[in-house]
Write a protein that holds these residues in place. Structure first.
Motif, PDB file in Angstrom:
ATOM      1  N   GLY A   1      15.186  -4.346   2.202  1.00 26.95           N
ATOM      2  CA  GLY A   1      14.276  -3.388   2.393  1.00 26.95           C
ATOM      3  C   GLY A   1      13.178  -3.588   3.112  1.00 26.95           C
ATOM      4  N   GLN A   2      12.424  -5.008   2.693  1.00 30.11           N
ATOM      5  CA  GLN A   2      11.143  -5.246   3.345  1.00 30.11           C
ATOM      6  C   GLN A   2      11.607  -5.722   4.545  1.00 30.11           C
ATOM      7  N   ILE A   3      12.523  -6.221   4.981  1.00 35.56           N
ATOM      8  CA  ILE A   3      12.639  -6.620   6.401  1.00 35.56           C
ATOM      9  C   ILE A   3      12.643  -5.506   7.363  1.00 35.56           C
ATOM     10  N   LEU A   4      13.422  -4.332   6.884  1.00 33.70           N
ATOM     11  CA  LEU A   4      13.521  -3.092   7.437  1.00 33.70           C
ATOM     12  C   LEU A   4      11.941  -2.779   7.597  1.00 33.70           C
ATOM     13  N   ALA A   5      11.464  -2.393   6.508  1.00 32.01           N
ATOM     14  CA  ALA A   5      10.397  -1.704   6.577  1.00 32.01           C
ATOM     15  C   ALA A   5       9.334  -2.666   7.532  1.00 32.01           C
ATOM     16  N   GLU A   6       8.914  -4.063   7.486  1.00 29.40           N
ATOM     17  CA  GLU A   6       8.207  -4.439   8.208  1.00 29.40           C
ATOM     18  C   GLU A   6       8.526  -4.550   9.568  1.00 29.40           C
ATOM     19  N   ALA A   7       9.883  -4.314   9.876  1.00 32.74           N
ATOM     20  CA  ALA A   7      10.312  -4.180  11.476  1.00 32.74           C
ATOM     21  C   ALA A   7       9.962  -2.845  11.722  1.00 32.74           C
ATOM     22  N   THR A   8      10.115  -1.879  11.186  1.00 36.50           N
ATOM     23  CA  THR A   8       9.590  -0.435  11.415  1.00 36.50           C
ATOM     24  C   THR A   8       7.983  -0.311  11.476  1.00 36.50           C
ATOM     25  N   ASN A   9       7.524  -1.153  10.826  1.00 36.39           N
ATOM     26  CA  ASN A   9       5.810  -0.853  10.776  1.00 36.39           C
ATOM     27  C   ASN A   9       5.617  -1.651  12.301  1.00 36.39           C
ATOM     28  N   PHE A  10       6.183  -2.763  12.441  1.00 38.03           N
ATOM     29  CA  PHE A  10       5.949  -3.522  13.685  1.00 38.03           C
ATOM     30  C   PHE A  10       6.154  -2.477  14.872  1.00 38.03           C
TER      31      PHE A  10
ATOM     32  N   GLU B   1      11.505   0.181   0.727  1.00 40.75           N
ATOM     33  CA  GLU B   1      11.368   0.801   2.262  1.00 40.75           C
ATOM     34  C   GLU B   1      10.495   1.957   2.106  1.00 40.75           C
ATOM     35  N   GLY B   2      10.444   2.794   1.057  1.00 40.47           N
ATOM     36  CA  GLY B   2       9.512   3.818   0.885  1.00 40.47           C
ATOM     37  C   GLY B   2       8.081   3.304   0.625  1.00 40.47           C
ATOM     38  N   ALA B   3       7.896   2.381  -0.323  1.00 41.04           N
ATOM     39  CA  ALA B   3       6.569   1.704  -0.488  1.00 41.04           C
ATOM     40  C   ALA B   3       5.992   1.286   0.799  1.00 41.04           C
ATOM     41  N   LEU B   4       6.514   0.455   1.516  1.00 42.23           N
ATOM     42  CA  LEU B   4       5.791  -0.267   2.505  1.00 42.23           C
ATOM     43  C   LEU B   4       5.817   0.570   3.754  1.00 42.23           C
ATOM     44  N   LEU B   5       6.683   1.885   3.857  1.00 41.48           N
ATOM     45  CA  LEU B   5       6.639   2.722   4.982  1.00 41.48           C
ATOM     46  C   LEU B   5       5.497   3.649   4.798  1.00 41.48           C
ATOM     47  N   GLY B   6       5.408   4.109   3.414  1.00 51.23           N
ATOM     48  CA  GLY B   6       4.298   4.981   2.919  1.00 51.23           C
ATOM     49  C   GLY B   6       2.957   4.624   3.018  1.00 51.23           C
ATOM     50  N   LEU B   7       3.017   3.062   2.592  1.00 51.00           N
ATOM     51  CA  LEU B   7       1.544   2.301   2.619  1.00 51.00           C
ATOM     52  C   LEU B   7       0.922   2.029   4.187  1.00 51.00           C
TER      53      LEU B   7
END
Ligand code: BES
Ligand code: ZN
Ligand code: ZN
Length: 531
Positions: free
Chosen positions: A196-205, A131-137
Motif C-alpha cells: 500500500g505504501q509503495i503504491l501510494a508513494e508512487a501515486t503521489n510522485f 493507501e487511503g492515509a497516504l493519498l489523503g494526506l
C-alpha cells in the motif's frame, strides 16, 4: 513517513491518537470502538445515544481521552451501513481520520477501523487503509512559504470536524508515523502495508509531476526527474533528445515540438523481471508539459490546467517506480514522449502533413489534437521493439469528459482479453474505467484524401476517432488506450486526494503488471505439470 503494523490493543497503542470505526446500523458498539468506549466510561456510546455520532459514512468526530487511555485523542469515523462496507470505504475512512488528526496536531496515529468486525480481508484492508492515509494526506505545497500557509478548508470534507478551530498553520504539521492496528498474521499484514505504501508513494510522485507548473516541469526537467527516480529504484533509463528522434524518424513528435523553445524528450524506463527473450508489456504515456493548442490556440479560460497534460506520462513514470520496488516477474517498459505544444513562427500548422516513425503520414487538421501525434511515435517505437501488450494512457480528448464525466476513464482496445484484464486490474486498484466501442465503421471518420490518416474526425464521437487514429500505429498487437482527460485532475479536494493531479493510472498499471506476472507463473506451472 513511517507506516507499520501492531497487534496491540487500541487502548494500549503508544501514539498521540487512534481512529476507530463505527457502522451506522450496529445496535451495540463493537471491536476497537467498544474497547475505547469501555476504557472511557461510555463516552462514545453517549455521543451515539445523543445522535452526535451516527456512524454515517465519512462522518468524523474527535474526542479527547484526558488520560483515560494511552492516546490523547480518538477519531471516531463513520463507516456507513455494514452491507455497503468495502475497501473503498476503508480508504476513505482512513484518509478522513488521518487528515483530521494531522490537523489537530497528532504526530503518531494508530488506525483500528473495525476490520476484524467487517468481514473484509484483513491484509487487503490494511493495504487499503495505508493507501487511503497516504493519498489523503497528500498536498502540493512546496511553493507556499511558511508565512502564507494556512489551515483553510483543509478538512471540511467528511462532516463534523472537532479540530477546525484548533489550527491555523499547515506548515509545521507532518505526521511521523501511522500504525495499522489489527489482529492477524503479522508478516502478511506487514507485506500488505508495504505494498500500500509503495503504491501510494508512487501515486503521489505522479501527482507531484502533474502539479508542477510548466515553467518548472519542462520536457527536460520531466526526463531528469524520471532519470533520478530510476537511479533511486534501480531502473534502466534512456532519454532521447531531438537528434535521436530525427534518426528514428519520429516526425509526429518532432512536428508538435517544433513550435516550442523547449527541447522535446523521449523517456524510456526499463524494468526486467521476466524471461530474457520476452519483450513484455509496454506502457506509453502522453507527456505534453503544456498544451496551448498551438496555432489552433485554446481559449484562455482554464488553460492553466493544461500544465497537467502530461499526467499520462506521469502515471507511466509513477507505475514504473512502484513496479521497480515491487518486482513482479514480468518485463515492463515505460515510454513517455514529452514536449510542449506551443504556437509560434516555427510551429506546425493545420494542413501540414507529418510522417510518424512507422512511415505513415498524418494530415493535420487541428494543432490542438497533439496528443495522438506524440503517441503515434511512441506506439510505433513499441511495435518496432515487439512489446506486447501495449497500453497507452493520455489526457487525450475533451470528448471523453463529455462521455464519462470525471469518474471513469475511457478504455479502448483491439483485444477483448486485454479489456477484461484491464477491467480486473482497475477493479482491484480502486480506479474506474469504462469500455468504449471501436467498430471498424468509426474508422471512416479519419480517412484522409491526401495522407494515410486524418488527425481528427470531428466533434461527434471525438474520443473514439482519437482512439482510431492511435490504432493506426499498433498493427495487430494487443493494445489498449486509456483516455484520462476527465479523471487526471480534480478541481476540489476529496477524501482520497487534494485538488489537482490525481495520479490516475499508477495503481491500475502496477496491478496489471502484477496480474500479467501471476498469469505467466500459472501458465508455466501448468506446463510443468503436464510434462
Ligand atoms: N489536452 C487536450 C484534451 C483535454 C481536454 C485534456 C480537457 C484535459 C481536459 C487535447 O490535446 C485536446 O486539446 N484535444 C482536442 C482535440 C480536438 C481538437 C480534436 C479536444 O478534445 O478538444
Ligand atoms: Zn491539445
Ligand atoms: Zn493535449
Amino acid at each position: 513517513m513511517d507506516v507499520g503494523v501492531s497487534t496491540r490493543d487500541v487502548q494500549q497503542f503508544d501514539g498521540d491518537a487512534v481512529a476507530v470505526g463505527i457502522f451506522s446500523d450496529d445496535k451495540e458498539l463493537q471491536g476497537p470502538a467498544a474497547a475505547v468506549d469501555e476504557a472511557m466510561a461510555g463516552v462514545i456510546a453517549r455521543l451515539r445515544d445523543s445522535g452526535e455520532i451516527t456512524g454515517a459514512a465519512d462522518e468524523l468526530t474527535l474526542v479527547h481521552t484526558f488520560g483515560k487511555i494511552e492516546p490523547e485523542r480518538v477519531a471516531v469515523v463513520g463507516l456507513g451501513a455494514r452491507k455497503h462496507f468495502n475497501l473503498e470505504r476503508v480508504r476513505r475512512a482512513s484518509a478522513i481520520s488521518c487528515r483530521a488528526l494531522r490537523k489537530a496536531g497528532a504526530k503518531r496515529i494508530g488506525l483500528a477501523l473495525a476490520w476484524a468486525e467487517s468481514g473484509v480481508n484483513l491484509a487487503q484492508a490494511a493495504r487499503a487503509a495505508t493507501e487511503g492515509a497516504l493519498l489523503g494526506l497528500y498536498r502540493f505545497d512546496r511553493y507556499k512559504s511558511a508565512a502564507t500557509q494556512e489551515g483553510g478548508a483543509d478538512d471540511e470534507v467528511g462532516g463534523v470536524d472537532g479540530a477546525s478551530a484548533e489550527t491555523s498553520e499547515r506548515a509545521a504539521k507532518e505526521l511521523d508515523s501511522i500504525t495499522i492496528l489489527g489482529r492477524g498474521r503479522e508478516p502478511a499484514l506487514r507485506a500488505a502495508v508495504t505494498r500500500g505504501q509503495i503504491l501510494a508513494e508512487a501515486t503521489n510522485f505522479a501527482r507531484d509531476l502533474g502539479n508542477e507548473p510548466a515553467n518548472v516541469l519542462t520536457p527536460t526537467e520531466f526526463a531528469e526527474r524520471a532519470r533520478r527516480m530510476a537511479e533511486e529504484v534501480g531502473l534502466d533509463c534512456e532519454i532521447f533528445g531531438p537528434e535521436r528522434m530525427r534518426e528514428l524518424k519520429m516526425g509526429a513528435l518532432l512536428g508538435v515540438a517544433q513550435g516550442s523553445a523547449e527541447e522535446p524528450r523521449f523517456i524510456i524506463l526499463r524494468y526486467r523481471g521476466g524471461a530474457r527473450d520476452e519483450p513484455g508489456l509496454a506502457l506509453a504515456g502522453k507527456g505534453i508539459t503544456f498544451d496551448t493548442g498551438g496555432i489552433s490556440i485554446k481559449p484562455a479560460a482554464d488553460m492553466d490546467a493544461m500544465k497537467m497534460d502530461m499526467c499520462g506520462g506521469a502515471a507511466v513514470v509513477g507505475a514504473m517506480m512502484a513496479i521497480a520496488r515491487l518486482k513482479p516477474a514480468v518485463n515492463v517498459t515505460g515510454l513517455v514522449p514529452a514536449t510542449e505544444n506551443m504556437p509560434g513562427g516555427k510551429a506546425y500548422r493545420p494542413g501540414d502533413i507529418l510522417r510518424a516513425a512507422n512511415g505513415k503520414t498524418i494530415e493535420i487538421v487541428n494543432t490542438d489534437a497533439e496528443g495522438r501525434l506524440v503517441l503515434a511515435d511512441a506506439l510505433s517505437y513499441a511495435i518496432e521493439h515487439k512489446y506486447s501488450p501495449i497500453v497507452d494512457i493520455a489526457t487525450l480528448t475533451g470528448a471523453i469528459v463529455i462521455s464519462l464525466g470525471h469518474l471513469r476513464a475511457g478504455l479502448f482496445s483491439n483485444d477483448e482479453a486485454l479489456v477484461r484484464q484491464i477491467q480486473a486490474s482497475a477493479e482491484s486498484a480502486g480506479e474506474r474505467v469504462w469500455p468504449m466501442p471501436m467498430d471498424a465503421e468509426y474508422g471512416a471518420m479519419i480517412k484522409s484524401e491526401i495522407a494515410d490518416v486524418k488527425q481528427t474526425g470531428g466533434r461527434a464521437g471525438g474520443a473514439i476517432s482519437a482512439a482510431k487514429v492511435l490504432s493506426n500505429f499498433v498493427d495487430n498487437t494487443p493494445w489498449a488506450h486509456l483516455d484520462i482527460a476527465g479523471v487526471n485532475a480534480r478541481d476540489k479536494r476529496e477524501p482520497d486526494g487534494d485538488k489537482g493531479a490525481t495520479g490516475f493510472g499508477v495503481r491500475l498499471f502496477v496491478e496489471l503488471a502484477t496480474q500479467l506476472a501471476e498469469r505467466k507463473g500459472d501458465r508455466s506451472r501448468a506446463v510443468e505439470a503436464t510434462v
